[in-house]
Motif scaffolding. Structure first.
Motif, short mmCIF file in Angstrom:
data_model
loop_
_atom_site.label_atom_id
_atom_site.label_comp_id
_atom_site.label_asym_id
_atom_site.label_seq_id
_atom_site.Cartn_x
_atom_site.Cartn_y
_atom_site.Cartn_z
N SER A 61 0.86 -1.18 0.00
CA SER A 61 0.00 0.00 0.00
C SER A 61 0.89 1.23 0.00
CB SER A 61 -0.94 0.02 1.21
OG SER A 61 -0.22 0.28 2.40
N TRP A 66 -2.00 6.98 -7.08
CA TRP A 66 -2.91 7.32 -8.18
C TRP A 66 -3.57 8.67 -7.97
CZ3 TRP A 66 -2.19 4.56 -12.29
CH2 TRP A 66 -1.90 3.20 -12.21
N ARG A 70 -4.95 9.79 -1.36
CA ARG A 70 -5.71 8.54 -1.30
C ARG A 70 -4.76 7.36 -1.27
NH1 ARG A 70 -10.30 6.12 -5.45
NH2 ARG A 70 -11.46 4.94 -3.87
N ARG A 71 -5.10 6.37 -0.47
CA ARG A 71 -4.25 5.20 -0.33
C ARG A 71 -4.50 4.21 -1.46
NH1 ARG A 71 -3.89 1.64 5.24
NH2 ARG A 71 -1.78 0.82 4.95
N ALA A 72 -3.42 3.74 -2.05
CA ALA A 72 -3.49 2.75 -3.12
C ALA A 72 -3.01 1.40 -2.58
CB ALA A 72 -2.63 3.18 -4.30
N GLN A 111 -12.36 -0.64 -1.95
CA GLN A 111 -13.02 0.57 -2.41
C GLN A 111 -14.04 1.09 -1.40
OE1 GLN A 111 -15.00 0.15 -6.17
NE2 GLN A 111 -15.70 2.28 -6.22
N GLY A 116 -9.99 3.11 -0.57
CA GLY A 116 -8.76 3.22 -1.36
C GLY A 116 -8.96 2.67 -2.76
N SER A 117 -7.89 2.69 -3.53
CA SER A 117 -7.92 2.11 -4.87
C SER A 117 -7.16 0.79 -4.85
CB SER A 117 -7.28 3.07 -5.88
OG SER A 117 -5.92 3.31 -5.55
N THR A 119 -5.12 -2.21 -7.25
CA THR A 119 -4.50 -2.58 -8.52
C THR A 119 -3.88 -3.96 -8.41
OG1 THR A 119 -3.93 -0.25 -8.91
CG2 THR A 119 -2.85 -1.89 -10.31
N PHE A 136 0.47 0.41 -14.10
CA PHE A 136 1.04 0.75 -12.79
C PHE A 136 2.51 1.13 -12.92
CE2 PHE A 136 3.57 -0.73 -9.19
CZ PHE A 136 3.01 -0.01 -8.15
#
Length: 204
Positions: A61, A66, A70-72, A111, A116-117, A119, A136
């Motif tokens: 994380s 992105w 915000r946490r990805a 989500q 978060g997002s 990938t 990515f």
């Protein structure tokens, strides 16, 4: 190479995770490996294969990758395209299948619960990349090149070489085995990508 469990398979997965984490730390804040997701509080997931364990973890994380602040979240999968379960389908279909499995397991939960997002980072044992992992690493190369004030082409060449070597070493380990594996540290802070690419003769 095809079996999903065992120490060598974990090493293959963990090395790519650690290399990616070291890259993310150069450009993002709050980077962590194997972060625990927030526990569910009565939320219902759409897919039966969704991970509803209160101790569920993902591989990586990072905050602000992105979208700003915000946490990805990222989950890595490395699969052998020559495995029996992928026979009869194209390589593109195999990538898509593996990406969708990860999305169904974690996407909705991250989500709606973790806000978060998500990938999925799906690669083959020989270094092939699925659509989402290509996007990515392309984004990661853009941010690294901008922050380090170095040519993007050299950053991309170094990144591809570093990932390929990690997969190659771990593939050889899975095939041949070893009696001892010395711990390695990954530190790319202050690395001159352009000089490294030129000195090593890596094609840009």
């Amino acid at each position: 190479m095809t079996y999903k469990r065992g120490g060598f398979v974990c090493i293959r997965h963990d090395e790519v995770r650690d290399v990616t984490a070291s890259m993310l730390r150069e450009v993002c804040r709050d980077v962590s490996t194997e972060p625990t997701l927030l526990p569910l509080d009565g939320e219902h997931m759409q897919y039966r294969t969704a991970n509803i364990d209160n101790e569920a973890r993902v591989d990586l994380s990072a905050r602000g990758f992105w979208t700003r602040r915000r946490r990805a979240f990222m989950e890595i999968r490395i699969f052998d395209p020559m495995a029996a379960c992928h026979r009869g389908i194209s390589l593109e279909a195999a990538h898509q299948r593996n990406e969708q499995e990860k999305i169904r397991a974690y996407g909705e939960r991250i989500q709606h619960v973790d806000q978060g997002s998500f990938t999925p980072l799906v690669l083959t044992t020989s270094g092939g990349m699925g659509p989402k992992v290509k996007c990515f690493y392309s984004r990661l190369a853009d941010v690294m090149a901008e922050k380090k004030h170095q040519p993007r082409s050299h950053v991309v060449a170094w990144m591809r070489c570093r990932l390929s070597l990690s997969l190659l070493r771990s593939a050889l380990l899975c095939l041949r085995g070893t009696r001892y594996s010395a711990p390695t540290t990954i530190d790319i802070a202050g690395l001159d990508y352009q000089a490294t690419v030129v000195e090593c003769g890596i094609l840009v």
